[in-house]
Scaffold this motif. Structure first.
Motif, PDB file in Angstrom:
ATOM      1  N   ASN A  80       0.809  -1.216   0.000  1.00  0.00           N
ATOM      2  CA  ASN A  80       0.000   0.000   0.000  1.00  0.00           C
ATOM      3  C   ASN A  80       0.842   1.266   0.000  1.00  0.00           C
ATOM      4  O   ASN A  80       0.325   2.359  -0.231  1.00  0.00           O
ATOM      5  CB  ASN A  80      -0.992   0.013   1.168  1.00  0.00           C
ATOM      6  CG  ASN A  80      -0.337  -0.164   2.513  1.00  0.00           C
ATOM      7  OD1 ASN A  80       0.082  -1.271   2.841  1.00  0.00           O
ATOM      8  ND2 ASN A  80      -0.247   0.894   3.295  1.00  0.00           N
ATOM      9  N   TRP A  83       1.052   1.085  -4.073  1.00  0.00           N
ATOM     10  CA  TRP A  83      -0.144   0.946  -4.886  1.00  0.00           C
ATOM     11  C   TRP A  83      -1.308   1.701  -4.265  1.00  0.00           C
ATOM     12  O   TRP A  83      -1.264   2.105  -3.115  1.00  0.00           O
ATOM     13  CB  TRP A  83      -0.525  -0.528  -5.027  1.00  0.00           C
ATOM     14  CG  TRP A  83       0.387  -1.315  -5.925  1.00  0.00           C
ATOM     15  CD1 TRP A  83       1.539  -0.880  -6.510  1.00  0.00           C
ATOM     16  CD2 TRP A  83       0.213  -2.667  -6.334  1.00  0.00           C
ATOM     17  NE1 TRP A  83       2.099  -1.876  -7.263  1.00  0.00           N
ATOM     18  CE2 TRP A  83       1.297  -2.988  -7.171  1.00  0.00           C
ATOM     19  CE3 TRP A  83      -0.745  -3.626  -6.089  1.00  0.00           C
ATOM     20  CZ2 TRP A  83       1.448  -4.236  -7.757  1.00  0.00           C
ATOM     21  CZ3 TRP A  83      -0.604  -4.880  -6.671  1.00  0.00           C
ATOM     22  CH2 TRP A  83       0.483  -5.173  -7.497  1.00  0.00           C
ATOM     23  N   THR A  84      -2.373   1.832  -5.030  1.00  0.00           N
ATOM     24  CA  THR A  84      -3.591   2.448  -4.513  1.00  0.00           C
ATOM     25  C   THR A  84      -4.265   1.491  -3.533  1.00  0.00           C
ATOM     26  O   THR A  84      -4.023   0.265  -3.578  1.00  0.00           O
ATOM     27  CB  THR A  84      -4.579   2.748  -5.647  1.00  0.00           C
ATOM     28  OG1 THR A  84      -5.001   1.498  -6.228  1.00  0.00           O
ATOM     29  CG2 THR A  84      -3.940   3.631  -6.712  1.00  0.00           C
TER      30      THR A  84
END
Length: 301
Positions: A80, A83-84
């Motif tokens: 996280n 990444w989204t």
């Protein structure tokens, strides 16, 4: 654990490689393999079960890091952090599915049921943590939480390995007790390391759980030694404690006897695990599990 299953986006392989390369002690698969060998189980099926349980553990870490907003684990950037949230959640979901696929490959419906029950326990514990409210017994809350978070996965490691290896019901029950006590001891020690380690050693900020509003055993024991009221406890749980007061509490935990008392409790669970091992077949794998139980506490020293 790295083997591909069907057709999927290359980013998923990259994410799994990242997670598996970031380290970890692999204690749970070790417990599975030793327990299965202790009962003379088929090694190929035991390896599959070990991989399934470690994949399940890996999936929970992905979601834990997202929920906690953690940017580091074992000193490595979390998914996280790169990444989204949506992509991270879906990756965790995919790893859960891969874990279930591996568990199914053991060919045992009973093991699959145990695996599913453990997953429900873990997720239920996460939901309880998100919607946590203080009950009348903070210590009970703590042990309920670490059962869901950690001990349940150790428990299924030993119990499912025993079932898969055809062990008698009484010995499956003993193996399950071994796993439970190993898991409780393991998490208590992790909670100690959260206070006494440094960020480089534990791969995340010191006292990260307390900063997230979670009262672990060292903090509970430290609080027991000082007069506190309900407002103080609520301020911790709701993450509204004044920063200077929080740092003072962290210092108190690190310098009080709460650390030694927590380790004493962990040792008591190790002894319980070793007592239950005595009911299992006498062999080198049983000795190895006993040594592993002792290592769980020694790794802090």
């Amino acid at each position: 654990m790295r083997a591909r299953i069907g057709e999927h986006h290359a980013a998923l392989d990259s994410a799994i490689d990242h997670l598996l390369s970031s380290g970890g002690k692999r204690v749970r698969p070790t417990v599975v393999l030793l327990t299965a060998a202790l009962f003379g189980g088929d090694r190929t099926r035991a390896v599959t079960l070990a991989a399934a349980i470690e994949m399940l553990h890996t999936a929970t870490l992905v979601h834990d890091d997202l929920i906690d907003g953690a940017l580091l684990r074992r000193g490595t950037p979390t998914l996280n952090a790169q990444w989204t949230p949506g992509a991270t959640v879906l990756t965790g979901d995919y790893i859960f599915a891969r874990a279930a696929h591996l568990a199914a490959q053991t060919g045992s419906l009973v093991v699959m049921e145990m695996f599913a029950e453990t997953l429900m326990t873990i997720v239920g514990g996460e939901i309880s943590q998100l919607f946590r409210s203080r009950s009348g017994d903070l210590r009970r809350d703590y042990f309920d939480r670490i059962y869901a978070k950690t001990a349940s996965l150790f428990e299924v490691s030993t119990a499912a390995a025993a079932v898969l290896s055809g062990a008698p019901a009484a010995q499956v029950a003993s193996a399950k007790t071994v796993g439970y006590n190993l898991g409780v001891a393991f998490q208590i020690v992790d909670d100690v390391l959260d206070f006494v380690g440094n960020q480089e050693e534990v791969g995340k900020p010191v006292a990260s759980d307390l900063r997230q509003g979670l009262l672990t055993l060292p903090a509970l024991l430290a609080i027991d030694s000082r007069p506190v009221d309900d407002d103080f406890i609520d301020a911790i749980l709701q993450r509204r404690l004044d920063p200077s007061v929080l740092e003072d509490l962290i210092w108190q935990v690190r310098t009080s006897d709460a650390i030694a008392r927590s380790l004493d409790e962990a040792r008591s669970y190790v002894r319980l695990a070793q007592d239950s091992l005595a009911a299992l077949p006498d062999c080198r794998e049983r000795d190895a599990l006993s040594e592993l139980a002792a290592y769980i506490v020694q790794r802090t020293l």
